[in-house]
Design an enzyme around this catalytic site. Structure first.
Site, PDB file in Angstrom:
ATOM      1  CG  ASP A   1      31.172  40.745  41.421  1.00  0.00           C
ATOM      2  OD1 ASP A   1      30.300  39.940  41.775  1.00  0.00           O
ATOM      3  OD2 ASP A   1      31.848  40.592  40.385  1.00  0.00           O
TER       4      ASP A   1
ATOM      5  CD  GLU B   1      28.079  36.817  37.600  1.00  0.00           C
ATOM      6  OE1 GLU B   1      27.584  36.089  36.729  1.00  0.00           O
ATOM      7  OE2 GLU B   1      28.229  38.058  37.438  1.00  0.00           O
TER       8      GLU B   1
END
Ligand SMILES: [Zn+2]
Length: 396
Positions: free
Chosen positions: A86, A148
């Site tokens: 991400d 994350e």
């Protein structure tokens, strides 16, 4: 000069494969709020084409997934190469080119996620043919996570399975951007939301109301004071800044200028040194609220309240003494020095789960999360050399 990598054939020959992979990876808009499944499908297919099976660890709602794949002999524990899929949003940022199309300018590759941290993922994927060609004595595990950037939440269900139905690596390299320096410690984050409830009144008669914004302002002032107090007390020169920090990130409250506001809330964070006590600031803020604010507020209305809730935590990372992960990264980078950083990563979670970890990856953290994010081709080359060295070390 600007080159759209889709159309160019004159790429640096050493890193052509990496750049093409990076071009594909940044084309998936994997902003944390969106699904990462298209990227995961691509990585799964890519690995399958190289004869490698992978395991998905889906998110609870099924819209995202982690991926775990093993290359080589599975009788030994092996080395994990971990990266998050991400990235942070581009909204409100001024980009010189489309953030989801890789562009090369002067040896730098621009797009969202190039530095943090699709550059590392591209290097790992580009090294798969080499890993496959070598006779690895122990395996290399590829770990791709989600969310994350949303509190390191996505990797946690995968980590919970290490040593259960997934192999537990003997060392994990988290490839966050460190300019290929070896990082063996980082700070901790605790995120909070504080809600203040007051009482509405006509603004011509503020004394019969309880102004929630004014109370929130006093609390924020106290947080500033607590932060300054910590800065004066703590000093760990490995970190920049060398003390724990307190920061308020959002605030909202009130309805109109002529109404004493009933509601105000703000979100804040403490980024603590690994050696600091993380509960200190919320405890001191609560004591301030109880003694300096609430008694006065409760005299006007029993509804008055100040509540702070924890929104999430990411543990600090401190590599264990004689960590084999740190020793491995020092050897592969040919350096003797380790560093500490103030940002957080998934390394603390791996370390907590019994996997010795180290942070080392291409790109400079200064470009992460910024407009015109880039990774230099030189950094990708350094990372490719690191991975080739790893293949050497793990093969006969
Ligand atoms: Zn990152």
């Amino acid at each position: 000069m600007t080159v759209d990598l889709q159309r160019t054939s004159a790429l640096s020959s050493k890193t052509t494969g990496v750049q093409e992979l990076l071009w594909t990876l940044v084309g998936f808009d994997t902003t944390s709020a969106k699904s990462n499944l298209a990227l995961i499908c691509f990585v799964e297919d890519y690995l399958k084409r190289h004869g490698i099976a992978s395991t998905r660890v889906p998110s609870p709602d099924g819209t995202k997934a982690d991926l775990f794949a093993t290359i080589g002999e599975t009788s030994a524990a092996g080395i994990g190469l971990s990266g998050h899929s991400d990235c942070v949003p581009v909204e409100g940022q001024r980009w010189s080119s489309d953030p989801f199309t890789l562009m090369e300018r002067d040896g730098k590759l621009y797009a969202r996620g190039t530095c943090d941290m699709k550059g590392f993922l591209a290097c790992v994927l580009a090294s798969v043919p080499l890993f496959r060609a070598r006779k690895l004595k122990e395996p290399i595990h590829i770990i791709v996570s989600y969310d994350e950037e949303a509190g390191c939440t996505g990797v946690r269900p995968l980590i919970a399975r290490l040593g259960a139905d997934l192999p537990r690596p003997r060392a994990v390299v988290v490839g966050e951007p460190t300019s290929m320096k070896v990082i063996d410690a980082h700070k901790r984050i605790d995120s909070y939301r504080t809600r203040v409830t007051g009482r509405e009144a006509h603004s011509s008669m503020p004394d019969i109301g309880v102004n929630a914004i004014a109370a929130a302002a006093a609390l924020i002032g106290e947080l500033e004071r607590l932060g300054a107090d910590i800065a004066a007390r703590q000093n760990d020169p490995r970190f920049e800044p060398p003390y724990s920090t307190v920061s308020v990130g959002t605030i909202k409250g009130g309805t109109a200028p002529n109404i004493v506001p009933k509601h105000c809330e703000f979100q804040w964070q403490v980024r603590s040194l690994p050696s600091a006590a993380p509960a200190e600031v919320p405890r001191d803020l609560s004591a301030f609220a109880e003694t300096a604010l609430l008694p006065r507020m409760l005299q006007v209305t029993q509804e008055a309240a100040i509540d702070t809730e924890t929104k999430g935590s990411v543990p600090a990372f401190v590599a264990r003494p004689q960590s084999e992960a740190v020793a491995l990264a020092l050897e592969l980078t040919g350096t003797r020095h380790t560093h500490a950083v103030s940002y957080t990563t998934e390394a603390g979670l791996f370390e907590q789960a019994g996997c010795p970890s180290v942070i080392c990856g291409p790109g400079n953290i200064a470009q992460a999360h910024a407009a015109d994010e880039y990774v230099s081709i030189a950094q990708l080359e350094a990372c490719m050399a690191f991975l080739a060295g790893l293949a050497d070390q793990l093969s006969d």
